[in-house]
Design a protein around this motif. Sequence first.
Motif, PDB file in Angstrom:
ATOM      1  N   LEU A  21      17.195  54.446  37.905  1.00 28.56           N
ATOM      2  CA  LEU A  21      18.628  54.213  38.073  1.00 28.56           C
ATOM      3  C   LEU A  21      19.380  55.502  38.418  1.00 28.56           C
ATOM      4  CD1 LEU A  21      19.303  51.675  35.172  1.00 28.56           C
ATOM      5  CD2 LEU A  21      19.118  51.197  37.620  1.00 28.56           C
ATOM      6  N   ALA A  22      18.894  56.628  37.914  1.00 31.49           N
ATOM      7  CA  ALA A  22      19.516  57.911  38.247  1.00 31.49           C
ATOM      8  C   ALA A  22      19.216  58.294  39.687  1.00 31.49           C
ATOM      9  CB  ALA A  22      19.019  59.004  37.308  1.00 31.49           C
ATOM     10  N   ASP A  23      18.143  57.772  40.230  1.00 24.56           N
ATOM     11  CA  ASP A  23      17.608  58.061  41.559  1.00 24.56           C
ATOM     12  C   ASP A  23      16.560  59.171  41.413  1.00 24.56           C
ATOM     13  OD1 ASP A  23      17.749  57.809  44.605  1.00 24.56           O
ATOM     14  OD2 ASP A  23      18.086  59.959  44.308  1.00 24.56           O
ATOM     15  N   ARG A  24      15.361  58.867  41.846  1.00 27.12           N
ATOM     16  CA  ARG A  24      14.244  59.814  41.666  1.00 27.12           C
ATOM     17  C   ARG A  24      14.526  61.167  42.304  1.00 27.12           C
ATOM     18  NH1 ARG A  24       9.937  57.374  39.398  1.00 27.12           N
ATOM     19  NH2 ARG A  24       9.958  55.108  39.437  1.00 27.12           N
ATOM     20  N   GLN A  25      15.095  61.147  43.508  1.00 25.82           N
ATOM     21  CA  GLN A  25      15.374  62.411  44.185  1.00 25.82           C
ATOM     22  C   GLN A  25      16.411  63.223  43.401  1.00 25.82           C
ATOM     23  OE1 GLN A  25      16.582  61.947  48.263  1.00 25.82           O
ATOM     24  NE2 GLN A  25      16.726  64.136  48.633  1.00 25.82           N
ATOM     25  N   PHE A  26      17.446  62.566  42.901  1.00 24.11           N
ATOM     26  CA  PHE A  26      18.458  63.235  42.082  1.00 24.11           C
ATOM     27  C   PHE A  26      17.813  63.852  40.848  1.00 24.11           C
ATOM     28  CE2 PHE A  26      21.469  63.211  38.557  1.00 24.11           C
ATOM     29  CZ  PHE A  26      22.598  63.802  39.115  1.00 24.11           C
ATOM     30  N   THR A  27      16.918  63.104  40.200  1.00 24.47           N
ATOM     31  CA  THR A  27      16.247  63.590  38.990  1.00 24.47           C
ATOM     32  C   THR A  27      15.393  64.815  39.293  1.00 24.47           C
ATOM     33  OG1 THR A  27      16.224  61.345  38.099  1.00 24.47           O
ATOM     34  CG2 THR A  27      14.722  62.931  37.087  1.00 24.47           C
ATOM     35  N   VAL A  28      14.632  64.759  40.378  1.00 25.03           N
ATOM     36  CA  VAL A  28      13.766  65.884  40.750  1.00 25.03           C
ATOM     37  C   VAL A  28      14.598  67.124  41.052  1.00 25.03           C
ATOM     38  CG1 VAL A  28      12.165  66.725  42.523  1.00 25.03           C
ATOM     39  CG2 VAL A  28      11.836  64.448  41.528  1.00 25.03           C
ATOM     40  N   VAL A  29      15.675  66.954  41.815  1.00 25.52           N
ATOM     41  CA  VAL A  29      16.537  68.091  42.155  1.00 25.52           C
ATOM     42  C   VAL A  29      17.172  68.677  40.889  1.00 25.52           C
ATOM     43  CG1 VAL A  29      18.662  68.779  43.362  1.00 25.52           C
ATOM     44  CG2 VAL A  29      16.957  67.359  44.533  1.00 25.52           C
ATOM     45  N   SER A  30      17.616  67.801  39.970  1.00 24.57           N
ATOM     46  CA  SER A  30      18.194  68.269  38.710  1.00 24.57           C
ATOM     47  C   SER A  30      17.204  69.128  37.937  1.00 24.57           C
ATOM     48  CB  SER A  30      18.609  67.081  37.837  1.00 24.57           C
ATOM     49  OG  SER A  30      19.637  66.356  38.434  1.00 24.57           O
ATOM     50  N   ILE A  31      15.966  68.657  37.852  1.00 18.82           N
ATOM     51  CA  ILE A  31      14.934  69.392  37.119  1.00 18.82           C
ATOM     52  C   ILE A  31      14.621  70.721  37.807  1.00 18.82           C
ATOM     53  CG2 ILE A  31      12.489  69.356  36.462  1.00 18.82           C
ATOM     54  CD1 ILE A  31      12.885  66.296  35.969  1.00 18.82           C
ATOM     55  N   LEU A  32      14.487  70.689  39.132  1.00 20.49           N
ATOM     56  CA  LEU A  32      14.173  71.920  39.869  1.00 20.49           C
ATOM     57  C   LEU A  32      15.255  72.978  39.699  1.00 20.49           C
ATOM     58  CD1 LEU A  32      12.628  70.531  43.190  1.00 20.49           C
ATOM     59  CD2 LEU A  32      11.439  71.685  41.306  1.00 20.49           C
ATOM     60  N   ILE A  33      16.516  72.551  39.720  1.00 20.64           N
ATOM     61  CA  ILE A  33      17.608  73.524  39.590  1.00 20.64           C
ATOM     62  C   ILE A  33      17.731  74.025  38.163  1.00 20.64           C
ATOM     63  CG2 ILE A  33      20.123  73.812  39.683  1.00 20.64           C
ATOM     64  CD1 ILE A  33      20.093  71.953  42.145  1.00 20.64           C
ATOM     65  N   THR A  34      17.798  73.105  37.200  1.00 20.95           N
ATOM     66  CA  THR A  34      18.081  73.507  35.815  1.00 20.95           C
ATOM     67  C   THR A  34      16.909  74.208  35.130  1.00 20.95           C
ATOM     68  OG1 THR A  34      17.512  71.291  35.024  1.00 20.95           O
ATOM     69  CG2 THR A  34      19.833  71.727  35.486  1.00 20.95           C
ATOM     70  N   LEU A  35      15.687  73.937  35.579  1.00 22.98           N
ATOM     71  CA  LEU A  35      14.532  74.632  35.014  1.00 22.98           C
ATOM     72  C   LEU A  35      14.003  75.711  35.953  1.00 22.98           C
ATOM     73  CD1 LEU A  35      12.560  71.665  33.383  1.00 22.98           C
ATOM     74  CD2 LEU A  35      14.113  73.290  32.298  1.00 22.98           C
ATOM     75  N   GLY A  36      14.119  75.468  37.254  1.00 24.20           N
ATOM     76  CA  GLY A  36      13.602  76.427  38.232  1.00 24.20           C
ATOM     77  C   GLY A  36      14.392  77.720  38.272  1.00 24.20           C
ATOM     78  N   MET A  37      15.725  77.614  38.177  1.00 22.23           N
ATOM     79  CA  MET A  37      16.563  78.822  38.227  1.00 22.23           C
ATOM     80  C   MET A  37      16.220  79.819  37.129  1.00 22.23           C
ATOM     81  SD  MET A  37      20.333  77.350  39.351  1.00 22.23           S
ATOM     82  CE  MET A  37      21.154  78.737  38.601  1.00 22.23           C
ATOM     83  N   PRO A  38      16.142  79.375  35.856  1.00 23.07           N
ATOM     84  CA  PRO A  38      15.801  80.362  34.819  1.00 23.07           C
ATOM     85  C   PRO A  38      14.399  80.936  34.964  1.00 23.07           C
ATOM     86  CG  PRO A  38      16.364  78.220  33.822  1.00 23.07           C
ATOM     87  CD  PRO A  38      16.519  78.086  35.295  1.00 23.07           C
ATOM     88  N   VAL A  39      13.460  80.112  35.405  1.00 24.67           N
ATOM     89  CA  VAL A  39      12.087  80.614  35.583  1.00 24.67           C
ATOM     90  C   VAL A  39      12.074  81.688  36.668  1.00 24.67           C
ATOM     91  CG1 VAL A  39       9.776  79.990  36.390  1.00 24.67           C
ATOM     92  CG2 VAL A  39      10.947  78.535  34.721  1.00 24.67           C
TER      93      VAL A  39
END
Length: 198
Positions: A21-39
């Motif tokens: 319901l959130a949209d898979r692409q939206f979810t993936v982008v959210s994870i990449l930004i919020t976890l990828g940036m700090p890493v």
Amino acid sequence: MASTYNNPTSHGEEIGLVVELADRQFTVVSILITLGMPVLAYLSGNTALMFYTHVALGAFWFGLDFFFKFVLGPSLDAAPDEAAGAVNQQLIPKMVAVAEPLSLGVIGSGIGLAAMLGYWTTPSIWLWGALGIGILMLINGFGPLHLVTTKMVVELNQDAPDGDRLDELFGKAMQWGLLQTIFMLAIILMMLGLRGVL
């Protein structure tokens, strides 16, 4: 909205419904930004980049929390049930998809920043306080708050959502969410102490 998870029978299927319901692409982008940036900031070894990444993600999380609880939530509560239900059906899955990895990104980047600044060599009471509160925030966010919001998503996805059940779930979500807000304010105090402001 049609879904392959119309009647989830397990928590895994409930999570699948949230992602769908959130949209898979939206979810993936959210994870990449919020976890990828700090890493990436941590791996760069640049303390300033890590600091601003932590502050930016923390400000986003804090702002999202306050906007939802004190502006959008009351506005939806005052709106007609049909309108509020339609908005919540789109909004809540996206909030879960953003807020949960964001919480990991904020707390993880804080721990990483403390390491880069050398705070873990002689940890202060402020650092231990911030770590303890951060752990409590994750327990709350991935425990009761997560369970209540996924139940809300499931109920909102029904052909005829039960208004009384939604009201009950929304009330519980607000209670656990207010606890999260208290933790946010407390961890800010810990960080001010850590920086020598208090």
